[in-house]
Design a protein around this motif. Structure first.
Motif, PDB file in Angstrom:
ATOM      1  N   GLU A 222       0.832  -1.206   0.000  1.00  0.00           N
ATOM      2  CA  GLU A 222       0.000   0.000   0.000  1.00  0.00           C
ATOM      3  C   GLU A 222       0.867   1.257   0.000  1.00  0.00           C
ATOM      4  N   GLN A 223       1.904   1.280   0.816  1.00  0.00           N
ATOM      5  CA  GLN A 223       2.756   2.461   0.919  1.00  0.00           C
ATOM      6  C   GLN A 223       3.518   2.742  -0.367  1.00  0.00           C
ATOM      7  N   ARG A 224       3.785   1.711  -1.140  1.00  0.00           N
ATOM      8  CA  ARG A 224       4.557   1.873  -2.378  1.00  0.00           C
ATOM      9  C   ARG A 224       3.696   1.871  -3.633  1.00  0.00           C
ATOM     10  N   GLY A 225       2.396   1.799  -3.458  1.00  0.00           N
ATOM     11  CA  GLY A 225       1.491   1.844  -4.592  1.00  0.00           C
ATOM     12  C   GLY A 225       1.591   0.647  -5.516  1.00  0.00           C
ATOM     13  N   ILE A 226       1.979  -0.497  -4.973  1.00  0.00           N
ATOM     14  CA  ILE A 226       2.090  -1.719  -5.770  1.00  0.00           C
ATOM     15  C   ILE A 226       0.757  -2.462  -5.691  1.00  0.00           C
ATOM     16  N   PRO A 227       0.096  -2.715  -6.824  1.00  0.00           N
ATOM     17  CA  PRO A 227      -1.190  -3.424  -6.786  1.00  0.00           C
ATOM     18  C   PRO A 227      -1.017  -4.825  -6.207  1.00  0.00           C
ATOM     19  N   PHE A 228      -2.007  -5.260  -5.434  1.00  0.00           N
ATOM     20  CA  PHE A 228      -1.917  -6.598  -4.859  1.00  0.00           C
ATOM     21  C   PHE A 228      -3.306  -7.195  -4.687  1.00  0.00           C
ATOM     22  N   VAL A 229      -3.335  -8.513  -4.618  1.00  0.00           N
ATOM     23  CA  VAL A 229      -4.552  -9.242  -4.253  1.00  0.00           C
ATOM     24  C   VAL A 229      -4.226 -10.089  -3.039  1.00  0.00           C
ATOM     25  N   VAL A 230      -5.242 -10.492  -2.316  1.00  0.00           N
ATOM     26  CA  VAL A 230      -5.060 -11.344  -1.148  1.00  0.00           C
ATOM     27  C   VAL A 230      -5.631 -12.727  -1.463  1.00  0.00           C
ATOM     28  N   GLY A 231      -4.777 -13.742  -1.351  1.00  0.00           N
ATOM     29  CA  GLY A 231      -5.216 -15.118  -1.503  1.00  0.00           C
ATOM     30  C   GLY A 231      -5.303 -15.765  -0.141  1.00  0.00           C
ATOM     31  N   VAL A 232      -6.508 -16.146   0.268  1.00  0.00           N
ATOM     32  CA  VAL A 232      -6.692 -16.791   1.570  1.00  0.00           C
ATOM     33  C   VAL A 232      -6.422 -18.275   1.390  1.00  0.00           C
ATOM     34  N   ASN A 233      -5.270 -18.716   1.894  1.00  0.00           N
ATOM     35  CA  ASN A 233      -4.838 -20.103   1.714  1.00  0.00           C
ATOM     36  C   ASN A 233      -5.608 -21.004   2.673  1.00  0.00           C
ATOM     37  N   CYS A 234      -6.355 -21.937   2.126  1.00  0.00           N
ATOM     38  CA  CYS A 234      -7.241 -22.790   2.936  1.00  0.00           C
ATOM     39  C   CYS A 234      -6.485 -24.021   3.423  1.00  0.00           C
ATOM     40  N   PHE A 235      -5.847 -23.900   4.567  1.00  0.00           N
ATOM     41  CA  PHE A 235      -5.152 -25.038   5.170  1.00  0.00           C
ATOM     42  C   PHE A 235      -6.181 -26.043   5.702  1.00  0.00           C
ATOM     43  N   ASP A 236      -5.810 -27.312   5.662  1.00  0.00           N
ATOM     44  CA  ASP A 236      -6.729 -28.364   6.079  1.00  0.00           C
ATOM     45  C   ASP A 236      -7.162 -28.213   7.534  1.00  0.00           C
ATOM     46  N   ASP A 237      -6.244 -27.729   8.380  1.00  0.00           N
ATOM     47  CA  ASP A 237      -6.561 -27.661   9.807  1.00  0.00           C
ATOM     48  C   ASP A 237      -6.956 -26.264  10.263  1.00  0.00           C
ATOM     49  N   SER A 238      -7.251 -25.375   9.315  1.00  0.00           N
ATOM     50  CA  SER A 238      -7.585 -24.004   9.699  1.00  0.00           C
ATOM     51  C   SER A 238      -9.093 -23.800   9.703  1.00  0.00           C
ATOM     52  N   ARG A 239      -9.543 -22.901  10.542  1.00  0.00           N
ATOM     53  CA  ARG A 239     -10.959 -22.560  10.604  1.00  0.00           C
ATOM     54  C   ARG A 239     -11.332 -21.752   9.370  1.00  0.00           C
ATOM     55  N   ARG A 240     -12.503 -22.027   8.814  1.00  0.00           N
ATOM     56  CA  ARG A 240     -12.951 -21.341   7.603  1.00  0.00           C
ATOM     57  C   ARG A 240     -13.700 -20.059   7.970  1.00  0.00           C
ATOM     58  N   PHE A 241     -13.344 -18.979   7.259  1.00  0.00           N
ATOM     59  CA  PHE A 241     -14.026 -17.705   7.422  1.00  0.00           C
ATOM     60  C   PHE A 241     -14.456 -17.216   6.044  1.00  0.00           C
ATOM     61  N   SER A 242     -15.496 -16.415   5.993  1.00  0.00           N
ATOM     62  CA  SER A 242     -15.906 -15.831   4.720  1.00  0.00           C
ATOM     63  C   SER A 242     -14.878 -14.792   4.291  1.00  0.00           C
ATOM     64  N   LEU A 243     -14.821 -14.544   2.979  1.00  0.00           N
ATOM     65  CA  LEU A 243     -13.891 -13.530   2.477  1.00  0.00           C
ATOM     66  C   LEU A 243     -14.213 -12.157   3.062  1.00  0.00           C
ATOM     67  N   GLU A 244     -15.481 -11.875   3.261  1.00  0.00           N
ATOM     68  CA  GLU A 244     -15.863 -10.576   3.817  1.00  0.00           C
ATOM     69  C   GLU A 244     -15.362 -10.431   5.255  1.00  0.00           C
ATOM     70  N   ALA A 245     -15.411 -11.529   6.028  1.00  0.00           N
ATOM     71  CA  ALA A 245     -14.920 -11.490   7.402  1.00  0.00           C
ATOM     72  C   ALA A 245     -13.412 -11.256   7.420  1.00  0.00           C
ATOM     73  N   VAL A 246     -12.690 -11.903   6.508  1.00  0.00           N
ATOM     74  CA  VAL A 246     -11.239 -11.697   6.425  1.00  0.00           C
ATOM     75  C   VAL A 246     -10.932 -10.278   5.971  1.00  0.00           C
ATOM     76  N   ARG A 247     -11.717  -9.755   5.025  1.00  0.00           N
ATOM     77  CA  ARG A 247     -11.516  -8.377   4.566  1.00  0.00           C
ATOM     78  C   ARG A 247     -11.648  -7.392   5.715  1.00  0.00           C
ATOM     79  N   ARG A 248     -12.676  -7.587   6.535  1.00  0.00           N
ATOM     80  CA  ARG A 248     -12.863  -6.688   7.677  1.00  0.00           C
ATOM     81  C   ARG A 248     -11.708  -6.815   8.661  1.00  0.00           C
ATOM     82  N   ALA A 249     -11.268  -8.042   8.912  1.00  0.00           N
ATOM     83  CA  ALA A 249     -10.174  -8.256   9.868  1.00  0.00           C
ATOM     84  C   ALA A 249      -8.878  -7.609   9.387  1.00  0.00           C
ATOM     85  N   LEU A 250      -8.658  -7.612   8.069  1.00  0.00           N
ATOM     86  CA  LEU A 250      -7.435  -7.027   7.506  1.00  0.00           C
ATOM     87  C   LEU A 250      -7.605  -5.551   7.169  1.00  0.00           C
TER      88      LEU A 250
END
Length: 200
Positions: free
Chosen positions: A131-159
């Motif tokens: 963000e500080q350097r103006g480099i475009p980016f996307v966020v890939g939520v890596n779905c690990f087998d042992d991780s709790r699932r969250f909606s993309l909107e919930a992750v967006r709010r958290a980040l």
């Protein structure tokens, strides 16, 4: 780049345009795995075994089974067609290797930030950097087998992401899933530049 292409064509061979994409994220988020899954050539990796020397320096909470870490970068290549290649550069995820980031980011088209919901706060340094350097980016939520699932909107709010930052659920082990993340990034860059969005 035009002069390089011209010299190559003059010698009877085509020289493709090379675009650099960074793969970033926290420690253990799946960067090396994603580059390995996507690369058409054997990826260059700079992984070392985690040792007792990292105790107190490397936080492995949430990824206790991780036994190696990237100490410089990962590198892979994808050929789109005769005229275009993507070079993937996986960044080191630990704070003590941040001095390498400016060199890796120079000339990058954009970046993929891999998010691990078990250690979501680890994304913030990567997000802030781009963000500080103006480099475009996307966020890939890596779905690990042992991780709790969250909606993309919930992750967006958290980040606390801007609404225009694309987010994609992905499996870093799966080549097709990784391609979907890269397509999302290329489309995002095209929209930011006001260029036609390429069709897969």
């Amino acid at each position: 780049m035009d002069s390089v292409r011209y010299d190559g064509e003059r010698r009877g061979r085509r020289v493709p345009i090379a675009l650099k994409i960074l793969v970033a994220g926290g420690f253990g988020a799946g960067k090396t795995t994603l580059v390995s899954a996507l690369s058409e050539v054997r990826p260059l990796q700079t992984e070392e075994i985690l040792t007792g020397a990292g105790i107190g320096t490397d936080d492995i909470s949430g990824v206790e089974t991780k036994s190696t870490t990237t100490v410089a970068m990962d590198f892979g290549r994808i050929t789109i067609n005769d005229d275009l290649q993507l070079y993937l550069f996986g960044t080191p995820g630990q704070d003590r290797f941040w001095f390498l980031w400016d060199e890796l980011a120079f000339g990058a088209l954009g970046a993929v930030v891999l998010a691990d919901t078990r250690r979501l706060a680890d994304c913030f340094p990567s997000i802030d950097y781009f963000e500080q350097r103006g480099i475009p980016f996307v966020v890939g939520v890596n779905c690990f087998d042992d991780s709790r699932r969250f909606s993309l909107e919930a992750v967006r709010r958290a980040l606390d992401l801007d609404p225009d930052v694309p987010m994609v659920l992905c499996d870093a082990r799966d080549r097709q899933s990784g391609k979907t993340v890269l397509i999302s990034l290329v489309e995002h860059v095209a929209r930011q530049r006001g260029e036609p969005v390429p069709t897969p």
